[in-house]
Motif scaffolding. Structure first.
Motif, PDB file in Angstrom:
ATOM      1  N   TYR A 241      25.239 -42.438  36.726  1.00  0.00           N
ATOM      2  CA  TYR A 241      23.567 -41.946  36.296  1.00  0.00           C
ATOM      3  C   TYR A 241      23.348 -40.940  38.043  1.00  0.00           C
ATOM      4  O   TYR A 241      22.564 -39.657  37.432  1.00  0.00           O
ATOM      5  CB  TYR A 241      22.428 -43.196  35.815  1.00  0.00           C
ATOM      6  CG  TYR A 241      21.061 -43.182  35.506  1.00  0.00           C
ATOM      7  CD1 TYR A 241      20.745 -42.035  34.227  1.00  0.00           C
ATOM      8  CD2 TYR A 241      19.933 -42.896  36.626  1.00  0.00           C
ATOM      9  CE1 TYR A 241      19.627 -42.071  34.537  1.00  0.00           C
ATOM     10  CE2 TYR A 241      19.179 -42.875  36.656  1.00  0.00           C
ATOM     11  CZ  TYR A 241      18.717 -42.541  34.712  1.00  0.00           C
ATOM     12  OH  TYR A 241      17.198 -42.180  34.904  1.00  0.00           O
ATOM     13  N   THR A 246      23.500 -37.243  33.749  1.00  0.00           N
ATOM     14  CA  THR A 246      23.376 -37.198  32.702  1.00  0.00           C
ATOM     15  C   THR A 246      22.801 -36.432  32.189  1.00  0.00           C
ATOM     16  O   THR A 246      21.950 -37.121  30.880  1.00  0.00           O
ATOM     17  CB  THR A 246      23.102 -39.065  32.271  1.00  0.00           C
ATOM     18  OG1 THR A 246      21.267 -38.943  32.867  1.00  0.00           O
ATOM     19  CG2 THR A 246      24.367 -39.498  32.620  1.00  0.00           C
ATOM     20  N   GLU A 252      27.465 -32.094  34.955  1.00  0.00           N
ATOM     21  CA  GLU A 252      27.180 -33.732  34.614  1.00  0.00           C
ATOM     22  C   GLU A 252      27.531 -33.853  33.164  1.00  0.00           C
ATOM     23  O   GLU A 252      28.461 -34.865  33.623  1.00  0.00           O
ATOM     24  CB  GLU A 252      25.283 -33.626  34.747  1.00  0.00           C
ATOM     25  CG  GLU A 252      25.029 -33.163  36.093  1.00  0.00           C
ATOM     26  CD  GLU A 252      23.379 -33.231  36.568  1.00  0.00           C
ATOM     27  OE1 GLU A 252      23.080 -34.182  35.639  1.00  0.00           O
ATOM     28  OE2 GLU A 252      22.871 -33.215  37.400  1.00  0.00           O
ATOM     29  N   SER A 253      26.773 -33.692  32.105  1.00  0.00           N
ATOM     30  CA  SER A 253      27.013 -34.431  30.973  1.00  0.00           C
ATOM     31  C   SER A 253      28.886 -34.736  30.482  1.00  0.00           C
ATOM     32  O   SER A 253      29.165 -35.618  29.646  1.00  0.00           O
ATOM     33  CB  SER A 253      26.170 -34.347  29.677  1.00  0.00           C
ATOM     34  OG  SER A 253      26.142 -32.667  29.948  1.00  0.00           O
ATOM     35  N   THR A 256      30.654 -36.406  33.251  1.00  0.00           N
ATOM     36  CA  THR A 256      30.507 -38.576  32.889  1.00  0.00           C
ATOM     37  C   THR A 256      31.070 -38.731  31.335  1.00  0.00           C
ATOM     38  O   THR A 256      31.723 -39.780  31.777  1.00  0.00           O
ATOM     39  CB  THR A 256      29.026 -38.330  32.428  1.00  0.00           C
ATOM     40  OG1 THR A 256      28.519 -38.723  33.511  1.00  0.00           O
ATOM     41  CG2 THR A 256      28.505 -39.845  32.762  1.00  0.00           C
ATOM     42  N   ALA A 278      28.002 -45.161  27.455  1.00  0.00           N
ATOM     43  CA  ALA A 278      27.603 -44.049  27.699  1.00  0.00           C
ATOM     44  C   ALA A 278      25.746 -44.088  26.883  1.00  0.00           C
ATOM     45  O   ALA A 278      24.911 -43.382  27.254  1.00  0.00           O
ATOM     46  CB  ALA A 278      28.639 -42.819  26.508  1.00  0.00           C
ATOM     47  N   LEU A 281      23.390 -45.274  29.118  1.00  0.00           N
ATOM     48  CA  LEU A 281      23.774 -44.848  31.086  1.00  0.00           C
ATOM     49  C   LEU A 281      21.553 -44.058  31.300  1.00  0.00           C
ATOM     50  O   LEU A 281      21.449 -44.551  32.396  1.00  0.00           O
ATOM     51  CB  LEU A 281      24.109 -43.163  30.879  1.00  0.00           C
ATOM     52  CG  LEU A 281      25.814 -43.684  31.227  1.00  0.00           C
ATOM     53  CD1 LEU A 281      26.564 -42.666  30.745  1.00  0.00           C
ATOM     54  CD2 LEU A 281      26.073 -44.774  31.939  1.00  0.00           C
ATOM     55  N   THR A 285      21.877 -39.085  27.062  1.00  0.00           N
ATOM     56  CA  THR A 285      22.946 -40.179  26.131  1.00  0.00           C
ATOM     57  C   THR A 285      23.749 -39.619  24.796  1.00  0.00           C
ATOM     58  O   THR A 285      24.542 -40.008  24.843  1.00  0.00           O
ATOM     59  CB  THR A 285      21.997 -41.675  25.873  1.00  0.00           C
ATOM     60  OG1 THR A 285      21.152 -41.229  25.199  1.00  0.00           O
ATOM     61  CG2 THR A 285      21.427 -42.192  27.350  1.00  0.00           C
ATOM     62  N   ILE A 288      26.412 -37.050  25.673  1.00  0.00           N
ATOM     63  CA  ILE A 288      27.555 -37.642  26.544  1.00  0.00           C
ATOM     64  C   ILE A 288      28.248 -38.678  25.571  1.00  0.00           C
ATOM     65  O   ILE A 288      29.595 -38.949  25.524  1.00  0.00           O
ATOM     66  CB  ILE A 288      27.065 -38.797  27.550  1.00  0.00           C
ATOM     67  CG1 ILE A 288      25.915 -37.062  28.300  1.00  0.00           C
ATOM     68  CG2 ILE A 288      28.695 -38.773  28.411  1.00  0.00           C
ATOM     69  CD1 ILE A 288      25.700 -37.930  29.469  1.00  0.00           C
TER      70      ILE A 288
END
Length: 332
Positions: A241, A246, A252-253, A256, A278, A281, A285, A288
């Motif tokens: 996070y 996220t 980023e996502s 992750t 996931a 987070l 969300t 992800i």
């Protein structure tokens, strides 16, 4: 395990991840902890959910709906997606959402691209600013319909699905990485090998589209593979996070999602446990978890997911993905 079970695992994994993340999307990690503690099963969205207020547990969002849209276009085009058809379908999808009073609308990159197309710009030009995860979230059907063993043809199929909205090095590389893991899984690759191939294909695909400044997707995926739970699951989630990120940014996502998949490879997390992490987070969300569910399901099969929760997602959304999945596999 048959290709069909793996492909169903991918598409239903996407839908299950999406539904698990539905009530937590766009909330901070702290807000999620206050409201839910942690996500361990399908939950209703509360009245103050910013995007999906009061949606019942098990409801899917734009991630699954737009993946189905891409899948249908692939079938109609016999493996090819006409960029204008994708643009038109996305415009119609958002209009239908608005008519229902939904707040679940097009993401920032897709929205901007569609506005440019409506203003008369070319399809190639429209997607030149798209760096978010919208292409990666709806790319799973390309992974089902196209064989990553033919890397050049595979990357071109990914580009076709990205060009309208995410015609950038970041948008295409992140979508290619996800699609490659799905495609490798359907070919029978184990999760570890599929994730490695995802990095390789991301490195190849980043030469496509308009170059944009931003952390290199393939390099960040390799870095994510070095991260570890080390016995502290909460600490690992907090690191994702705070350090990996996220947000809707693909670097980023998507990264992750790969980091969580890597913990399944190492045996630190079970597949469904990773999906729940996931969804807990904070941030984007649903996307992800949807991307993670697609990748894990392709490699581990439909059996990776709790049967009762898949049944609930099917029932709540009147969702039967098997006919579409079979048509996508026929293209393969």
């Amino acid at each position: 395990m048959s290709q069909l079970r793996r492909a169903l695992g991918a598409f239903y994994g996407l839908a299950l991840g999406d539904a698990l993340g539905m009530p937590t999307q766009s909330l901070s990690r702290e807000q999620i902890q206050q409201r839910f503690g942690a996500i361990r099963t399908l939950e209703d969205a509360g009245p103050d959910q910013p995007i999906a207020a009061n949606m019942p547990a098990g409801s899917i969002t734009d991630d699954t709906e737009q993946a189905m849209l891409v899948g249908r276009l692939l079938v109609q085009g016999q493996g090819r997606i006409a960029p204008t058809a994708l643009a038109r379908s996305l415009i119609e999808w958002e209009a239908a959402m608005q008519a229902k009073g939904s707040q679940d609308l097009l993401g920032p990159s897709t929205k901007h691209a569609i506005e440019l197309i409506l203003a008369g710009h070319s399809v190639e030009e429209a997607g030149r600013y798209g760096t978010t995860n919208g292409a990666a979230m709806r790319i799973t059907p390309v992974g089902i319909a196209s064989d990553v063993a033919d890397s050049d043809g595979f990357i071109q199929a990914v580009v076709q699905a990205c060009q309208v909205t995410h015609n950038t090095s970041l948008g295409i590389a992140s979508a290619a990485a996800v699609a490659a893991v799905v495609s490798a899984g359907i070919n029978g690759a184990c999760l570890a090998d599929a994730l490695l191939l995802g990095v390789q294909v991301a490195r190849q695909a980043q030469a496509q589209g308009y170059w944009v400044a931003g952390a290199n997707i393939a390099a960040r995926l390799e870095w994510a593979a070095t991260l570890s739970v080390d016995g502290d699951k909460q600490g690992f989630a907090r690191m994702l996070y705070e350090l990996v990120g996220t947000s809707v940014a693909s670097q980023e996502s998507v990264v992750t999602s790969f980091a969580l998949a890597g913990q399944v490879v190492l045996g630190h997390l079970e597949a469904f446990e990773a999906l729940c992490m996931a969804a807990s987070l904070g941030g984007d969300t649903d996307t992800i978890a949807a991307i993670l569910g697609a990748m894990l399901g392709a490699c581990l099969g439909l059996e990776a997911w709790p049967r009762d929760l898949i049944d609930r997602v099917q029932q709540v959304n009147e969702l039967d993905l098997q006919p579409l999945v079979q048509e996508l596999l026929a293209l393969r």
